[in-house]
Motif scaffolding. Structure first.
Motif, PDB file in Angstrom:
ATOM      1  N   PHE A 174       0.823  -1.154  -0.060  1.00 27.35           N
ATOM      2  CA  PHE A 174       0.074  -0.075   0.018  1.00 27.35           C
ATOM      3  C   PHE A 174       0.871   1.149   0.144  1.00 27.35           C
ATOM      4  N   LYS A 177      -0.196   6.836   1.949  1.00 28.58           N
ATOM      5  CA  LYS A 177      -1.718   7.350   2.206  1.00 28.58           C
ATOM      6  C   LYS A 177      -2.418   6.377   2.382  1.00 28.58           C
ATOM      7  N   ASP A 178      -2.367   5.125   1.853  1.00 33.32           N
ATOM      8  CA  ASP A 178      -3.379   4.078   2.016  1.00 33.32           C
ATOM      9  C   ASP A 178      -3.017   3.449   3.193  1.00 33.32           C
ATOM     10  N   ARG A 179      -1.909   3.587   3.692  1.00 34.72           N
ATOM     11  CA  ARG A 179      -1.389   2.816   4.944  1.00 34.72           C
ATOM     12  C   ARG A 179      -1.795   3.646   6.423  1.00 34.72           C
ATOM     13  N   SER A 202       1.205   4.501   8.259  1.00 34.46           N
ATOM     14  CA  SER A 202       1.738   5.634   7.675  1.00 34.46           C
ATOM     15  C   SER A 202       3.035   6.427   8.165  1.00 34.46           C
ATOM     16  N   LYS A 229      -8.461   0.640  11.206  1.00 36.78           N
ATOM     17  CA  LYS A 229      -8.470   1.770  10.506  1.00 36.78           C
ATOM     18  C   LYS A 229      -8.100   2.820  11.783  1.00 36.78           C
TER      19      LYS A 229
END
Length: 300
Positions: A174, A177-179, A202, A229
């Protein structure tokens, strides 16, 4: 524990020892002063306890030797049990209802896997039925979507929900940004407290993030890891006492609430909460020297 107890503190929890010693001393002073049944006060000597009367003492967990009938206030995590051989007799007595250990031995309360199990589609109707529609929806609002990093291969046509990947190793690729995802080792682990078993994707270089995922998959059988998340908490201003300047100051921070529940006459009651206010620049909220710790009382 009307007659006192042994407050058993492990090396892992040693930073709390001064607080417990202060509390035990005040409880013993109150008993001696006649605030409670002072006639039942006992003393401890090198030879052991003179009588199982009213007294509190703080003892190291690693060399703890229980006394018959003495209740135990547990200040150690369950992963530490192999390092506390003296607890075997206390556990046996607790099972036979000859003594009391509190907080009670409930390993399932230390598992962060519950967050992931809550979101599993096959368990959706089970949770709805057991919790009721109102509480099921409320928990969906407050529990971040969570996954269990299970290395079991998926069928070719299946994907991991919401991530839309077929294998956990794809998550290692990933973008930053997607982490915006948290890895958390389950609570039944020596790394399961104080943010030591947490990693924010991130914040990590790609190679380190990939290494963490591989480690989580490799240790699934012994220390399961969940993925969540990441959500930043809201910011609040709160005052604290600065002993160096001798004045009140204000700090902006994020709040973690730890509720305290007690079983009273077979009913569970919420009796208070500990608010930990960590500085705004801290991403992981836990007890730390820079945080404000505020006991809260509830009327519920």
């Amino acid at each position: 524990m009307p007659k006192g107890a042994d407050i058993v503190i492990s090396e892992e929890s040693a930073t709390y020892r001064p607080e417990m010693e202060w509390l035990a001393a005040r409880l013993n002073q109150r008993a001696v002063a006649g605030g409670d049944d002072s006639s039942s006060v006992c003393t401890f000597t090198s030879a052991g306890v003179n009588a199982p009367g009213y007294n509190w003492r703080v003892v190291p967990a690693e060399n703890y030797e229980p006394h018959e009938g003495r209740p135990v206030y547990r200040f150690f995590e369950l992963f530490d049990l192999p390092n506390i051989p003296g607890m075997e007799n206390a556990l046996r007595a607790n099972a036979d209802r000859q003594t009391t250990i509190t907080p009670p031995i409930k390993p399932y309360l230390e598992e962060k896997m519950w967050f992931a199990l809550f979101w599993l589609q096959p368990l959706r109707e089970f949770w709805r039925r057991e919790l009721g529609e109102k509480y099921f929806i409320k928990l969906q609002e407050v529990i971040p979507y969570s996954w269990l990093l299970d290395p079991t291969p998926l069928p070719q046509h299946a994907v991991i929900p919401r991530l839309e990947i077929h294998d956990w190793r794809e998550a290692a690729k990933f973008s930053q940004k997607d982490r915006d995802l948290l890895l958390k080792v389950s609570g039944f682990s020596p790394l399961g407290w104080g943010s030591r078993g947490i990693a924010l994707g991130s914040d990590l270089p790609h190679a380190e993030w990939e290494k963490r995922i591989e480690h989580a998959l490799a240790t699934f059988q012994s220390s399961p890891t969940i993925l969540q998340k990441f959500h930043k908490g809201a910011l609040f201003d709160h005052q604290y006492w600065d002993p160096d300047s001798g004045e009140l100051k204000a700090m902006k921070g994020r709040v973690r609430l730890c509720p305290y529940y007690f079983v009273e006459r077979d009913r569970v009651r919420l009796r208070g909460a500990l608010a930990t206010i960590a500085p705004a620049d801290k991403k992981f909220l836990h007890g730390m020297s820079e945080a404000i710790l505020v006991p809260s009382k509830t009327q519920l």
